[in-house]
Every structure is written in C-alpha cells, then in structure tokens.
Design an enzyme around this catalytic site. Structure first.
Site, PDB file in Angstrom:
ATOM      1  N   CYS A  44      -4.591  31.693 -78.318  1.00 36.17           N
ATOM      2  CA  CYS A  44      -4.388  30.251 -78.091  1.00 36.17           C
ATOM      3  C   CYS A  44      -4.950  29.460 -79.277  1.00 36.17           C
ATOM      4  CB  CYS A  44      -5.042  29.830 -76.774  1.00 36.17           C
ATOM      5  SG  CYS A  44      -6.831  29.656 -76.881  1.00 36.17           S
TER       6      CYS A  44
ATOM      7  N   GLU B  55     -10.802  36.960 -76.731  1.00 39.46           N
ATOM      8  CA  GLU B  55     -11.080  37.139 -78.167  1.00 39.46           C
ATOM      9  C   GLU B  55     -12.264  36.298 -78.617  1.00 39.46           C
ATOM     10  OE1 GLU B  55      -8.436  35.945 -76.560  1.00 39.46           O
ATOM     11  OE2 GLU B  55      -6.895  35.339 -77.999  1.00 39.46           O
TER      12      GLU B  55
ATOM     13  N   CYS C 134      -8.791  29.504 -79.714  1.00 40.63           N
ATOM     14  CA  CYS C 134      -9.261  30.780 -80.280  1.00 40.63           C
ATOM     15  C   CYS C 134      -8.960  30.857 -81.769  1.00 40.63           C
ATOM     16  CB  CYS C 134      -8.620  31.952 -79.546  1.00 40.63           C
ATOM     17  SG  CYS C 134      -9.340  32.229 -77.921  1.00 40.63           S
TER      18      CYS C 134
ATOM     19  N   CYS D 247     -11.758  32.654 -73.280  1.00 41.39           N
ATOM     20  CA  CYS D 247     -10.776  33.687 -73.627  1.00 41.39           C
ATOM     21  C   CYS D 247     -11.462  34.976 -74.109  1.00 41.39           C
ATOM     22  CB  CYS D 247      -9.869  33.198 -74.742  1.00 41.39           C
ATOM     23  SG  CYS D 247      -8.763  31.870 -74.268  1.00 41.39           S
TER      24      CYS D 247
ATOM     25  N   ASN E 177     -11.480  37.971 -70.774  1.00 41.40           N
ATOM     26  CA  ASN E 177     -11.463  36.568 -70.345  1.00 41.40           C
ATOM     27  C   ASN E 177     -12.268  36.400 -69.060  1.00 41.40           C
ATOM     28  OD1 ASN E 177      -9.205  38.038 -69.320  1.00 41.40           O
ATOM     29  ND2 ASN E 177      -8.089  36.160 -68.843  1.00 41.40           N
ATOM     30  N   ILE E 178     -13.001  35.314 -69.014  1.00 45.89           N
ATOM     31  CA  ILE E 178     -13.868  34.985 -67.880  1.00 45.89           C
ATOM     32  C   ILE E 178     -13.486  33.580 -67.419  1.00 45.89           C
ATOM     33  CG2 ILE E 178     -16.244  34.653 -67.091  1.00 45.89           C
ATOM     34  CD1 ILE E 178     -15.857  37.523 -68.018  1.00 45.89           C
ATOM     35  N   GLU E 179     -12.918  33.520 -66.207  1.00 48.21           N
ATOM     36  CA  GLU E 179     -12.407  32.219 -65.719  1.00 48.21           C
ATOM     37  C   GLU E 179     -13.452  31.492 -64.868  1.00 48.21           C
ATOM     38  OE1 GLU E 179      -8.549  33.129 -63.997  1.00 48.21           O
ATOM     39  OE2 GLU E 179      -7.710  33.321 -66.028  1.00 48.21           O
TER      40      GLU E 179
END
Ligand code: THU
Length: 131
Positions: free
Chosen positions: A88, A55, A91, A53, A42-44
């Site tokens: 989620c 996946e 995803c 996310c 995950n990259i915020e």
C-alpha cells in the site's frame, strides 16, 4: 539469488496474522545480510486505522532488533489474493525511508514471484532530502 527460502519464511509469518476484520492474511520477511530471517504479519484493530501492515511490521521489527537499511539483503511480501500482492501507499513511504533504493523486494504468490525495488514502487518520493 534463490528467494524460495525467503518466500517460505514470509508464508510462515503470514500464519500469525491477526485479521478479524478483513480476513486477509499478509506475511512479510526480511533477510539480513548476516543471514537472519525477520518476520512481520498484518495486525488489525477495531479502530481500523490502527491496523499495521505486514511489511511495515517486518521492517520495524528489523530496526527494533538493531538492523538498519544497509544490513538488509531483501524483503519478501506474500498474500493469497487473486493477484500478486503489492504494498500500500503508506508502506511504500515507510520502505522508501527504511530500505536502500535498490534492495530487492519480492512480491510473491503461492506459485510465482516478481522482484522489484522501492525505487521502482515509489518514484519521485518525498524523503528527508526533499526538505
Ligand atoms: N495489508 C498488508 O498487510 N500489506 C499490504 O501490502 C496490503 C494490505 C493488510 C492490511 C489489512 O490488515 C489487510 O491487509 C486488508 O487491507
């Protein structure tokens, strides 16, 4: 099938997570039918909605290097929360388009895992056949 190597690779991917806001690291890994392991984490972003996310990054990564749904053997997703991680809604929608309905999806913790499919995670999905 033994998913231990795939889960281990997903935990390797998790180490790369960029998570200054949630501090919740997620890892994912796709095993391709020709034996490659393709990572995602995950990259915020300060604009929270721009976060991606793990996946989705893994499946987008696989497509970016030339694989498509028929080439994917399995996807593993790992986290360190109190319960087994589960993708989620966004995803699930993406996976319903970019994976085959019966491709194994391994939801793992450090000690346990469940094997499911996108067909099971997102029944009655909206797809291009719906239009
Ligand atoms: N996250 C994922 O990467 N995958 C999931 O299945 C659930 C949530 C990320 C998004 C965000 O960076 C953090 O976990 C907290 O929501």
């Amino acid at each position: 099938m033994d998913y231990q190597r795939l889960i281990k690779e997903a935990y390797e991917a998790q180490k790369k997570a960029y998570i200054p806001y949630s501090h919740f690291a997620v890892g994912a890994c796709i095993l391709t039918k020709d034996g490659h392991y393709i990572h995602g984490c995950n990259i915020e972003n300060a604009a929270y909605g721009s976060t991606m996310c793990a996946e989705r990054n893994a499946v987008y990564h696989a497509y970016c290097v030339g694989y498509q749904k028929e080439d994917i053997e399995a996807l593993a997703i790992v986290g360190d929360g109190p319960v087994m991680i589960s993708p989620c809604g966004a995803c699930r929608q993406v996976l319903s388009e970019l994976l085959l309905p019966d491709t194994p999806i391994i939801l793992a913790s450090r000690t346990d895992y469940n094997v499911t499919t996108i067909k099971e995670l997102l029944p009655l999905s909206f797809t291009k056949e719906s239009m």
